[in-house]
Design a protein around this motif. Structure first.
Motif, PDB file in Angstrom:
ATOM      1  N   ALA A  19     -72.493   6.683  62.514  1.00  0.00           N
ATOM      2  CA  ALA A  19     -72.577   5.878  61.340  1.00  0.00           C
ATOM      3  C   ALA A  19     -74.008   5.190  61.195  1.00  0.00           C
ATOM      4  O   ALA A  19     -74.421   4.829  59.959  1.00  0.00           O
ATOM      5  N   ASN A  20     -74.852   5.077  62.298  1.00  0.00           N
ATOM      6  CA  ASN A  20     -75.986   4.757  62.254  1.00  0.00           C
ATOM      7  C   ASN A  20     -77.194   5.707  62.292  1.00  0.00           C
ATOM      8  O   ASN A  20     -78.396   5.384  62.461  1.00  0.00           O
ATOM      9  N   GLY A  21     -76.716   6.870  61.939  1.00  0.00           N
ATOM     10  CA  GLY A  21     -77.539   8.080  61.838  1.00  0.00           C
ATOM     11  C   GLY A  21     -77.930   8.727  62.984  1.00  0.00           C
ATOM     12  O   GLY A  21     -78.916   9.866  62.971  1.00  0.00           O
ATOM     13  N   ALA A  22     -77.178   8.679  64.183  1.00  0.00           N
ATOM     14  CA  ALA A  22     -77.275   9.466  65.396  1.00  0.00           C
ATOM     15  C   ALA A  22     -76.647  10.602  65.249  1.00  0.00           C
ATOM     16  O   ALA A  22     -75.626  10.687  64.715  1.00  0.00           O
ATOM     17  N   MET A  23     -77.092  11.833  66.125  1.00  0.00           N
ATOM     18  CA  MET A  23     -76.074  12.938  66.145  1.00  0.00           C
ATOM     19  C   MET A  23     -75.241  12.787  67.595  1.00  0.00           C
ATOM     20  O   MET A  23     -75.692  12.085  68.479  1.00  0.00           O
ATOM     21  N   PHE A  24     -73.906  13.298  67.616  1.00  0.00           N
ATOM     22  CA  PHE A  24     -73.020  13.161  68.677  1.00  0.00           C
ATOM     23  C   PHE A  24     -72.922  14.539  69.414  1.00  0.00           C
ATOM     24  O   PHE A  24     -72.616  15.396  68.484  1.00  0.00           O
ATOM     25  N   LEU A  25     -73.416  14.599  70.624  1.00  0.00           N
ATOM     26  CA  LEU A  25     -73.135  15.905  71.295  1.00  0.00           C
ATOM     27  C   LEU A  25     -72.013  15.672  72.390  1.00  0.00           C
ATOM     28  O   LEU A  25     -71.859  14.623  73.121  1.00  0.00           O
ATOM     29  N   GLN A  26     -70.646  16.448  72.244  1.00  0.00           N
ATOM     30  CA  GLN A  26     -69.520  16.388  73.207  1.00  0.00           C
ATOM     31  C   GLN A  26     -69.423  17.592  73.854  1.00  0.00           C
ATOM     32  O   GLN A  26     -69.524  18.716  73.224  1.00  0.00           O
ATOM     33  N   PRO A  27     -68.842  17.579  75.150  1.00  0.00           N
ATOM     34  CA  PRO A  27     -68.110  18.705  75.739  1.00  0.00           C
ATOM     35  C   PRO A  27     -66.758  19.108  75.129  1.00  0.00           C
ATOM     36  O   PRO A  27     -66.198  18.246  74.543  1.00  0.00           O
ATOM     37  N   ARG A  28     -66.576  20.500  75.076  1.00  0.00           N
ATOM     38  CA  ARG A  28     -65.335  20.980  74.569  1.00  0.00           C
ATOM     39  C   ARG A  28     -64.506  21.168  75.862  1.00  0.00           C
ATOM     40  O   ARG A  28     -64.757  21.797  76.861  1.00  0.00           O
ATOM     41  N   TYR A  29     -63.111  20.967  75.860  1.00  0.00           N
ATOM     42  CA  TYR A  29     -62.306  21.175  77.129  1.00  0.00           C
ATOM     43  C   TYR A  29     -61.634  22.370  76.810  1.00  0.00           C
ATOM     44  O   TYR A  29     -60.777  22.522  75.969  1.00  0.00           O
ATOM     45  N   LYS A  30     -61.527  23.183  77.659  1.00  0.00           N
ATOM     46  CA  LYS A  30     -60.820  24.723  77.639  1.00  0.00           C
ATOM     47  C   LYS A  30     -60.380  24.774  79.283  1.00  0.00           C
ATOM     48  O   LYS A  30     -61.157  25.382  80.178  1.00  0.00           O
ATOM     49  N   PRO A  31     -59.146  24.921  79.392  1.00  0.00           N
ATOM     50  CA  PRO A  31     -58.069  24.472  78.758  1.00  0.00           C
ATOM     51  C   PRO A  31     -57.966  22.997  78.078  1.00  0.00           C
ATOM     52  O   PRO A  31     -58.720  22.307  78.765  1.00  0.00           O
ATOM     53  N   LYS A  32     -57.270  22.612  77.020  1.00  0.00           N
ATOM     54  CA  LYS A  32     -57.188  21.181  76.806  1.00  0.00           C
ATOM     55  C   LYS A  32     -56.759  20.438  77.653  1.00  0.00           C
ATOM     56  O   LYS A  32     -55.877  20.892  78.624  1.00  0.00           O
ATOM     57  N   LYS A  33     -57.291  19.349  77.652  1.00  0.00           N
ATOM     58  CA  LYS A  33     -57.029  18.212  78.878  1.00  0.00           C
ATOM     59  C   LYS A  33     -56.233  17.008  78.574  1.00  0.00           C
ATOM     60  O   LYS A  33     -55.971  16.545  77.394  1.00  0.00           O
ATOM     61  N   ILE A  34     -55.265  16.761  79.565  1.00  0.00           N
ATOM     62  CA  ILE A  34     -54.175  15.904  79.506  1.00  0.00           C
ATOM     63  C   ILE A  34     -54.998  14.796  79.699  1.00  0.00           C
ATOM     64  O   ILE A  34     -55.071  14.399  81.174  1.00  0.00           O
ATOM     65  N   GLU A  35     -55.076  13.590  79.000  1.00  0.00           N
ATOM     66  CA  GLU A  35     -55.855  12.596  79.358  1.00  0.00           C
ATOM     67  C   GLU A  35     -55.117  11.167  79.622  1.00  0.00           C
ATOM     68  O   GLU A  35     -55.395  10.519  80.456  1.00  0.00           O
TER      69      GLU A  35
END
Length: 102
Positions: A19-35
């Motif tokens: 919302a403030n103009g930054a880009m978001f970089l995040q990891p993808r979980y394979k297999p999906k993670k039970i948090e």
């Protein structure tokens, strides 16, 4: 750029950063993670913030954390983007002049 390192899941910081103009970089979980193992839900997360995945590029980048080429490609795309930072009108020269005039 705001970098998600996997924790906390689904926090509001990524949305605030975008919302403030930054880009978001995040990891993808394979297999999906039970948090949420201790909570009454069967949801599995595909990334740190799955809602940001739907936003997509150019503001949200999801990468495979075990693939160096995918990480490099995401970082290259981010570095090649030119994004002007978000500045609220009140903090611009025009906004300041309006406040003084008022």
């Amino acid at each position: 750029m705001y970098v998600g390192l996997g924790s906390p899941p689904e926090g509001p910081a990524a949305l605030e950063a975008v919302a403030n103009g930054a880009m978001f970089l995040q990891p993808r979980y394979k297999p999906k993670k039970i948090e949420y193992e201790k909570k009454p839900t069967s949801r599995k997360l595909s990334s740190q913030n799955p809602y940001m995945e739907t936003l997509g590029r150019p503001m949200s980048f999801t990468y495979n954390q075990f693939d160096a080429e995918d990480i490099q490609a995401s970082l290259t795309q981010i570095l090649n983007k030119e994004i002007s930072p978000y500045v609220p009108f009140e903090f611009t020269h025009e906004g300041m002049l309006q406040r003084i005039h008022a």
